[in-house]
Structure formats: structure tokens, C-alpha cells
Design an enzyme around this catalytic site. Structure first.
Site, mmCIF file in Angstrom:
data_model
loop_
_atom_site.group_PDB
_atom_site.id
_atom_site.type_symbol
_atom_site.label_atom_id
_atom_site.label_comp_id
_atom_site.label_asym_id
_atom_site.label_seq_id
_atom_site.Cartn_x
_atom_site.Cartn_y
_atom_site.Cartn_z
ATOM 1 N N ARG A 31 12.719 60.777 2.752
ATOM 2 C CA ARG A 31 12.320 61.379 4.017
ATOM 3 C C ARG A 31 10.802 61.382 4.091
ATOM 4 O O ARG A 31 10.103 61.583 3.096
ATOM 5 C CB ARG A 31 12.873 62.814 4.144
ATOM 6 C CG ARG A 31 14.361 62.861 4.475
ATOM 7 C CD ARG A 31 14.628 62.337 5.878
ATOM 8 N NE ARG A 31 16.026 62.380 6.273
ATOM 9 C CZ ARG A 31 16.869 61.358 6.191
ATOM 10 N NH1 ARG A 31 16.448 60.212 5.675
ATOM 11 N NH2 ARG A 31 18.117 61.461 6.604
ATOM 12 N N GLU B 116 8.079 59.830 13.361
ATOM 13 C CA GLU B 116 8.642 58.517 13.680
ATOM 14 C C GLU B 116 8.864 58.368 15.186
ATOM 15 O O GLU B 116 9.385 59.285 15.816
ATOM 16 C CB GLU B 116 9.962 58.326 12.920
ATOM 17 C CG GLU B 116 9.762 58.317 11.419
ATOM 18 C CD GLU B 116 11.033 58.014 10.641
ATOM 19 O OE1 GLU B 116 12.103 57.803 11.258
ATOM 20 O OE2 GLU B 116 10.974 58.000 9.399
ATOM 21 N N HIS C 228 12.191 52.264 9.677
ATOM 22 C CA HIS C 228 13.338 53.087 9.289
ATOM 23 C C HIS C 228 14.647 52.300 9.451
ATOM 24 O O HIS C 228 15.516 52.651 10.253
ATOM 25 C CB HIS C 228 13.386 54.373 10.106
ATOM 26 C CG HIS C 228 14.172 55.455 9.407
ATOM 27 N ND1 HIS C 228 13.944 56.790 9.614
ATOM 28 C CD2 HIS C 228 15.195 55.402 8.507
ATOM 29 C CE1 HIS C 228 14.788 57.517 8.874
ATOM 30 N NE2 HIS C 228 15.550 56.684 8.190
#
Length: 323
Positions: free
Chosen positions: A237, A266, A285
Site C-alpha cells: 500500500r 493515486e 497500480h
């Protein structure tokens, strides 16, 4: 009349038909300011929700008096207020197991790309800057027979350890709350305290979840402990790593290189100083982003929802519950 289920994701037709056999579907393929009013309106009659990216907290649950099951198409469940769900006796399910190998593969893609300067040298060739006399300037570092430190030794960590030990003859060490005797035996691995782990590793792969204990766990002190030749990978994370400290460690050559698939915010800001560096590989991601794995995750989430709502007490029906 069939019970109402809200889908806040894009699902393949085959899975939609599977849900339609049992439920009345409300489909919100993309969460936005325009679609949220529809979703909130439909919550009043919904018994289930399935998807990703929706913040499910007390405020939202107050609008969902009939809700029994929330099924997330992910392993992580940061967006869900577990206390609020438990107070209302709402089951939360997720999709473990199906993405272990895919994420482990990406860990090695990032390690190899960072160590062998793949993205940087790809740009050299495409920009017409490849000159034979510069070959020594293209040197990277080897992966094989090096020491790999894995932060977190769950299912994904073990998939990474398997590839490292059997595929690259790497020495595996790891941090975890408890010893993992089976991991130690299978991969000749060793559980090590964090400071020692970081100082002895050639490659560090972080796959830690986001908790109160892990926020900014890797910062100035931790990067200072690493070797100047170390490569750091984050697949856990974003908020487990202090990005400013990472930038300084890369800029000042405290560590050799890094590879990131997750970020504190993000998408990462286009003016982030990390994006100005040559010795970092940045991905958007994509840990589970293969067609096969995403379908497996979606299928698992659909089964979780159906089995939780229709067969809550049937031990023969598999449900991957969080709470």
C-alpha cells in the site's frame, strides 16, 4: 419480486446473467458525481452491493437499511468501515488466493526492470541515443543469487519467495508477526527483525497492508539502513512508504533503484518529484491487471455475493468473508 443488488463495476455478460438469475440488478459501471445520486437512491432497497472503489462507511450505510452483504472485487478492503459493517451485521467478502501468482509475477517484473534499467534503456534506444561505445554505461545489477527481503509473508509473499528461491537461487529473508516454519523449510528462509532485514538485503519487496502500524513504516531511517546497491519495490500500500524519503534516497544514491505499483495518492501527481528520476520504474497500480486474474476475481466476488445471500448457512458453499 427479486431482491435488489447494486453493481458498482463493469462485469462480463456471463457474470451479469449469473446474478440476474437471482436478483434485480442496478448497474453503475463507473462511480462519479453524476452516478452517485442513482447509487444512493437505490441503496434504500438493496440487499447486496458488489464492486470496487466505493467508500462504504456509516453515512452510506444509513441509506441502506436492508443491506446484508457487501462483496468487494479485491483482496484489500481499505474502503470499508469494518466497525460500521459489524454493528449492522453486514457481511463483507473479498477475493483472496486468485491473484497471488499474478502479483508475484509483477514483483519480479519490477525487480528485473529496476535492476537492469529496462525502462531507462528502452528510452535510450527509442530516442536514437544508443551508441556502442556507451555499453558499459548501460550496466545494471544481477538478480540471481542475491538476498531478497520480503516485508510481509502472507500468500503473495510466499508466491514471491517460491519464485525467488527456485527460479533465481535467491536467499530469502522476511519480516512477519510470527515465524513461518513451513516457509522456512520450503524456501530455506529466515524471519529477521526489520532493521537487520533491510541492512542485509539486495532487493526489498514490500507487500504490507495498510494499518495503523504500517503507515510510513519505510522512511528516512529505513532507507538509510539499506545498501547503496539495494533495489526497493512497493506492491503493498502506498501509505506504508514515505515517498519524500524515497525520493531523497534515490536522488542521493542511498539506494540504487526502486519500482512502484502503489502510491500515497493515486493516481500519482504529474508533478511528483519521483517522476523526474531515471532510477525508478512507476506502474499504474496494475498488480492484478491481467484478463485472466481480473475475471477470476470478478467470478469469486459474484459467488461470494450469491452464496452469502442465498446460502448463508450452507458449509458446502465457499464464501471468503472478511468479517
Amino acid at each position: 419480486m427479486k431482491p435488489v443488488v447494486i453493481i458498482h463495476a463493469k462485469l462480463p455478460d456471463a457474470l451479469l446473467r449469473k446474478l440476474e438469475a437471482h436478483f434485480q440488478l442496478v448497474i453503475v459501471e463507473k462511480l462519479s458525481a453524476e452516478t452517485m445520486p442513482l447509487l444512493r437512491q437505490q441503496l434504500a432497497t438493496a440487499v447486496g452491493i458488489i464492486g470496487t472503489g466505493l467508500r462504504v462507511d456509516e453515512a452510506l450505510l444509513q441509506q441502506a437499511p436492508l443491506l446484508k452483504v457487501a462483496s468487494t472485487i479485491s483482496v484489500g478492503y481499505d474502503q470499508y468501515d469494518l466497525s460500521a459493517l459489524q454493528r449492522r451485521q453486514i457481511t463483507l467478502t473479498h477475493t483472496p488466493y486468485v491473484l497471488n501468482d499474478t502479483v508475484a509475477d509483477l514483483a519480479f517484473a519490477l525487480m528485473l526492470a529496476a535492476a537492469r534499467r529496462v525502462c531507462e534503456l528502452n528510452a535510450v534506444v527509442k530516442q536514437g541515443q544508443w551508441h556502442k561505445q556507451s555499453e558499459s554505461g548501460y550496466f545494471g545489477v544481477d538478480l540471481h543469487h542475491k538476498t531478497l527481503a520480503i516485508l510481509g509473508m502472507g500468500r503473495i509473499g510466499q508466491a514471491i519467495a517460491k519464485r525467488a528461491y527456485f527460479g533465481f537461487d535467491m536467499k530469502v529473508s522476511y519480516s512477519a508477526r510470527h515465524d513461518k516454519p513451513e516457509v522456512d523449510r520450503t524456501f530455506q528462509a529466515q524471519r529477521v527483525e526489520l532493521d537487520q532485514l533491510l541492512s542485509s538485503a539486495d532487493f526489498v519487496v514490500n507487500i504490507l497492508p495498510s494499518t495503523m502500524e504500517t503507515q510510513n513504516l519505510i522512511g528516512e531511517k529505513q532507507f538509510a539502513l539499506m545498501k547503496p546497491s539495494a533495489v526497493f519495490i512497493n506492491l503493498g500500500r502506498g501509505n506504508t512508504v514515505d515517498e519524500q524519503a524515497l525520493y531523497r534516497a534515490l536522488k542521493n544514491k542511498q539506494i540504487l533503484a526502486a519500482g512502484l505499483d502503489v502510491y500515497q495518492s493515486e493516481p500519482i501527481a504529474t508533478d511528483s518529484p519521483l517522476l523526474t528520476l531515471d532510477n525508478i520504474v512507476c506502474l499504474p497500480h496494475i498488480g492484478s491487471a491481467t484478463a485472466e486474474t481480473r475475471f477470476a476475481m470478478q467470478s469469486c466476488a459474484v459467488d461470494n455475493l450469491i452464496n452469502s445471500l442465498l446460502y448463508p448457512n450452507d458449509p458446502q458453499k465457499t464464501v471468503y468473508r472478511v468479517n
